[in-house]
Design a protein around this motif. Sequence first.
Motif, PDB file in Angstrom:
ATOM      1  N   ASP A   1      31.464  40.158  43.423  1.00  0.00           N
ATOM      2  CA  ASP A   1      32.430  40.412  42.363  1.00  0.00           C
ATOM      3  C   ASP A   1      33.625  39.458  42.502  1.00  0.00           C
ATOM      4  OD1 ASP A   1      33.412  42.062  40.210  1.00  0.00           O
ATOM      5  OD2 ASP A   1      34.868  42.856  41.638  1.00  0.00           O
ATOM      6  N   GLU A   2      34.151  39.020  41.381  1.00  0.00           N
ATOM      7  CA  GLU A   2      35.308  38.117  41.403  1.00  0.00           C
ATOM      8  C   GLU A   2      36.601  38.921  41.412  1.00  0.00           C
ATOM      9  OE1 GLU A   2      37.148  34.775  38.436  1.00  0.00           O
ATOM     10  OE2 GLU A   2      34.989  34.720  38.777  1.00  0.00           O
ATOM     11  N   GLN A   3      37.519  38.550  42.287  1.00  0.00           N
ATOM     12  CA  GLN A   3      38.793  39.248  42.415  1.00  0.00           C
ATOM     13  C   GLN A   3      39.949  38.419  41.839  1.00  0.00           C
ATOM     14  OE1 GLN A   3      39.259  42.452  43.610  1.00  0.00           O
ATOM     15  NE2 GLN A   3      37.026  42.446  43.491  1.00  0.00           N
ATOM     16  N   PRO A   4      41.037  39.090  41.431  1.00  0.00           N
ATOM     17  CA  PRO A   4      42.198  38.363  40.897  1.00  0.00           C
ATOM     18  C   PRO A   4      42.751  37.356  41.907  1.00  0.00           C
ATOM     19  CG  PRO A   4      42.436  40.730  40.568  1.00  0.00           C
ATOM     20  CD  PRO A   4      41.248  40.543  41.454  1.00  0.00           C
ATOM     21  N   GLU A   5      43.158  36.194  41.408  1.00  0.00           N
ATOM     22  CA  GLU A   5      43.702  35.150  42.282  1.00  0.00           C
ATOM     23  C   GLU A   5      45.203  34.975  42.114  1.00  0.00           C
ATOM     24  OE1 GLU A   5      41.436  31.544  41.884  1.00  0.00           O
ATOM     25  OE2 GLU A   5      39.526  32.600  42.110  1.00  0.00           O
ATOM     26  N   SER A   6      45.785  35.697  41.151  1.00  0.00           N
ATOM     27  CA  SER A   6      47.237  35.637  40.955  1.00  0.00           C
ATOM     28  C   SER A   6      47.805  37.042  41.032  1.00  0.00           C
ATOM     29  CB  SER A   6      47.581  35.023  39.597  1.00  0.00           C
ATOM     30  OG  SER A   6      47.227  35.905  38.553  1.00  0.00           O
ATOM     31  N   TYR A   7      49.068  37.155  41.426  1.00  0.00           N
ATOM     32  CA  TYR A   7      49.670  38.480  41.532  1.00  0.00           C
ATOM     33  C   TYR A   7      49.788  39.138  40.160  1.00  0.00           C
ATOM     34  CZ  TYR A   7      52.704  42.390  42.277  1.00  0.00           C
ATOM     35  OH  TYR A   7      53.221  43.663  42.281  1.00  0.00           O
ATOM     36  N   LYS A   8      50.006  38.327  39.114  1.00  0.00           N
ATOM     37  CA  LYS A   8      50.122  38.868  37.759  1.00  0.00           C
ATOM     38  C   LYS A   8      48.844  39.629  37.372  1.00  0.00           C
ATOM     39  CE  LYS A   8      51.087  37.558  32.973  1.00  0.00           C
ATOM     40  NZ  LYS A   8      51.260  36.428  32.025  1.00  0.00           N
ATOM     41  N   GLN A   9      47.674  39.010  37.635  1.00  0.00           N
ATOM     42  CA  GLN A   9      46.396  39.667  37.340  1.00  0.00           C
ATOM     43  C   GLN A   9      46.199  40.897  38.219  1.00  0.00           C
ATOM     44  OE1 GLN A   9      43.374  36.617  37.805  1.00  0.00           O
ATOM     45  NE2 GLN A   9      43.228  36.370  35.594  1.00  0.00           N
ATOM     46  N   TYR A  10      46.560  40.756  39.502  1.00  0.00           N
ATOM     47  CA  TYR A  10      46.443  41.856  40.465  1.00  0.00           C
ATOM     48  C   TYR A  10      47.249  43.060  39.974  1.00  0.00           C
ATOM     49  CZ  TYR A  10      46.762  44.242  45.028  1.00  0.00           C
ATOM     50  OH  TYR A  10      46.704  45.161  46.053  1.00  0.00           O
ATOM     51  N   LYS A  11      48.489  42.817  39.573  1.00  0.00           N
ATOM     52  CA  LYS A  11      49.397  43.881  39.107  1.00  0.00           C
ATOM     53  C   LYS A  11      48.866  44.532  37.826  1.00  0.00           C
ATOM     54  CE  LYS A  11      54.200  44.568  37.610  1.00  0.00           C
ATOM     55  NZ  LYS A  11      53.933  44.768  36.181  1.00  0.00           N
ATOM     56  N   THR A  12      48.385  43.712  36.875  1.00  0.00           N
ATOM     57  CA  THR A  12      47.828  44.241  35.621  1.00  0.00           C
ATOM     58  C   THR A  12      46.665  45.181  35.912  1.00  0.00           C
ATOM     59  OG1 THR A  12      48.458  42.256  34.388  1.00  0.00           O
ATOM     60  CG2 THR A  12      46.717  43.607  33.439  1.00  0.00           C
ATOM     61  N   GLN A  13      45.776  44.743  36.807  1.00  0.00           N
ATOM     62  CA  GLN A  13      44.590  45.530  37.161  1.00  0.00           C
ATOM     63  C   GLN A  13      44.972  46.839  37.830  1.00  0.00           C
ATOM     64  OE1 GLN A  13      41.837  44.339  40.445  1.00  0.00           O
ATOM     65  NE2 GLN A  13      40.460  43.800  38.770  1.00  0.00           N
ATOM     66  N   ARG A  14      45.860  46.764  38.823  1.00  0.00           N
ATOM     67  CA  ARG A  14      46.238  47.965  39.578  1.00  0.00           C
ATOM     68  C   ARG A  14      47.007  48.971  38.727  1.00  0.00           C
ATOM     69  NH1 ARG A  14      42.986  44.734  42.407  1.00  0.00           N
ATOM     70  NH2 ARG A  14      42.851  45.350  44.581  1.00  0.00           N
ATOM     71  N   THR A  15      47.869  48.484  37.850  1.00  0.00           N
ATOM     72  CA  THR A  15      48.621  49.385  36.964  1.00  0.00           C
ATOM     73  C   THR A  15      47.659  50.137  36.056  1.00  0.00           C
ATOM     74  OG1 THR A  15      50.492  47.840  37.011  1.00  0.00           O
ATOM     75  CG2 THR A  15      50.511  49.526  35.295  1.00  0.00           C
ATOM     76  N   ARG A  16      46.658  49.433  35.534  1.00  0.00           N
ATOM     77  CA  ARG A  16      45.636  50.070  34.689  1.00  0.00           C
ATOM     78  C   ARG A  16      44.861  51.125  35.477  1.00  0.00           C
ATOM     79  NH1 ARG A  16      40.358  48.648  34.109  1.00  0.00           N
ATOM     80  NH2 ARG A  16      40.673  46.546  34.890  1.00  0.00           N
ATOM     81  N   TRP A  17      44.501  50.799  36.719  1.00  0.00           N
ATOM     82  CA  TRP A  17      43.763  51.745  37.552  1.00  0.00           C
ATOM     83  C   TRP A  17      44.554  53.039  37.756  1.00  0.00           C
ATOM     84  CZ3 TRP A  17      41.795  48.298  42.196  1.00  0.00           C
ATOM     85  CH2 TRP A  17      40.789  47.428  41.715  1.00  0.00           C
ATOM     86  N   ILE A  18      45.837  52.868  38.073  1.00  0.00           N
ATOM     87  CA  ILE A  18      46.680  54.039  38.357  1.00  0.00           C
ATOM     88  C   ILE A  18      46.833  54.903  37.108  1.00  0.00           C
ATOM     89  CG2 ILE A  18      49.002  54.798  39.033  1.00  0.00           C
ATOM     90  CD1 ILE A  18      49.071  52.198  40.806  1.00  0.00           C
TER      91      ILE A  18
END
Length: 402
Positions: free
Chosen positions: A247-264
């Motif tokens: 699986d491909e993971q986010p490489e920028s903090y912006k993408q990381y934050k967008t993904q985690r906020t959606r998860w929460i």
Amino acid sequence: MILYTGITILLIGIILNLSKKIISKFNKNYPTKQKIENPNFCILIPARNESAVISELLESIKKQTQKIDMKNIYVIIEDLTDPTLKIVKNYGATIIMRKKIHLKRKGYALMEAIEYLNERKKYYDAYFIFDADNILNKDYLKNMTETYKSGYDIGIGYRNIKNGNANAISASSSLIFSIINTIGNQRKSKHTLNSTISGTGFYINGKHIKEWKTYPFHTLTEDYELTLYAITNNMTTYYNTKAIYYDEQPESYKQYKTQRTRWIKGYFEARKIYNKKLRKQLKFSNKNIGSVYNELIGIWDIIIIIIGLILIIINTIINSITKTIISNLLVLILTIYLILITITIYLLIKEQKRFKLTKKIFIKSIFLHPILLITYIPCAIEAILTKNLEWKPIEHKGKKIN
């Protein structure tokens, strides 16, 4: 006062943690062995603007040791001008064109796919779900067939990282799945507990799809919603470590934050739907009581233990007359950071044989991952304060496997 409070909270956390382990032993949610020798599978792939990665996934499906007819690969697309369309046609996979594109979430794309198949009276023994950026190990389907034949309603594969050596953010991002799978799901499978489904790389037994006549999970985290449904309906799940996909993971903090906020946000959405159902099923007559109890407690036992330890540390700092307030605060922050570093090192050592991170990325991840874990706090605040959080796609670049 702070010391006694800290010790009390610490003990409560430890008791809760032990109670999860004890009650897990009462779980008796066993699968019923399947009699089908050659099961008929299909694969569903939501693929909105995924031309950069879709060919890698389709190629890996084509190379499976257990063959699957490419016509049974259904790629869900939203736009006729999407270059993904041409690539899918070249591989001979079936295209499902979405009609309800105003419904943006992945659960709705899967809903349309199931309804498309039902209209054409196409039914399968198991429906696999992948994201377009996934790549399958050549024996993925072969290993999952064993799980299916064992009778499990849902089979979950081992999520390896596709772009771990891109940078420390992508490597650290994958560690959340190590917590969910390697630490959580592996233990759960040993005790017939329901595993936590995390997005992709799993199948659902066709009898359930036939019963639902659709895909009824539409929160921001449709995977977690399915997990809660499986627990409250005594479905059996299994985490198969031999069924590997990447699986491909986010490489920028912006993408990381967008993904985690959606998860929460999705977590709270799903819990709102299922909390009452979970509490109702908390009884020893329920053969799946361990799953219900573990899900109700969640990670609160770990959070409570950490809070207790922090209060004990604060008490020690306050009682030290040789330190200033600033230095006391720094010691507290450093202690929390070191605890998270210890957890990170454990996870990295546990996964390194499969992740194959370079020495440089391995070391960087040790120091970065704890910081990224702490940023779950602002992500949670944003998720709570944002009333209508929209689903946003994560851009995939098509990186090679490490």
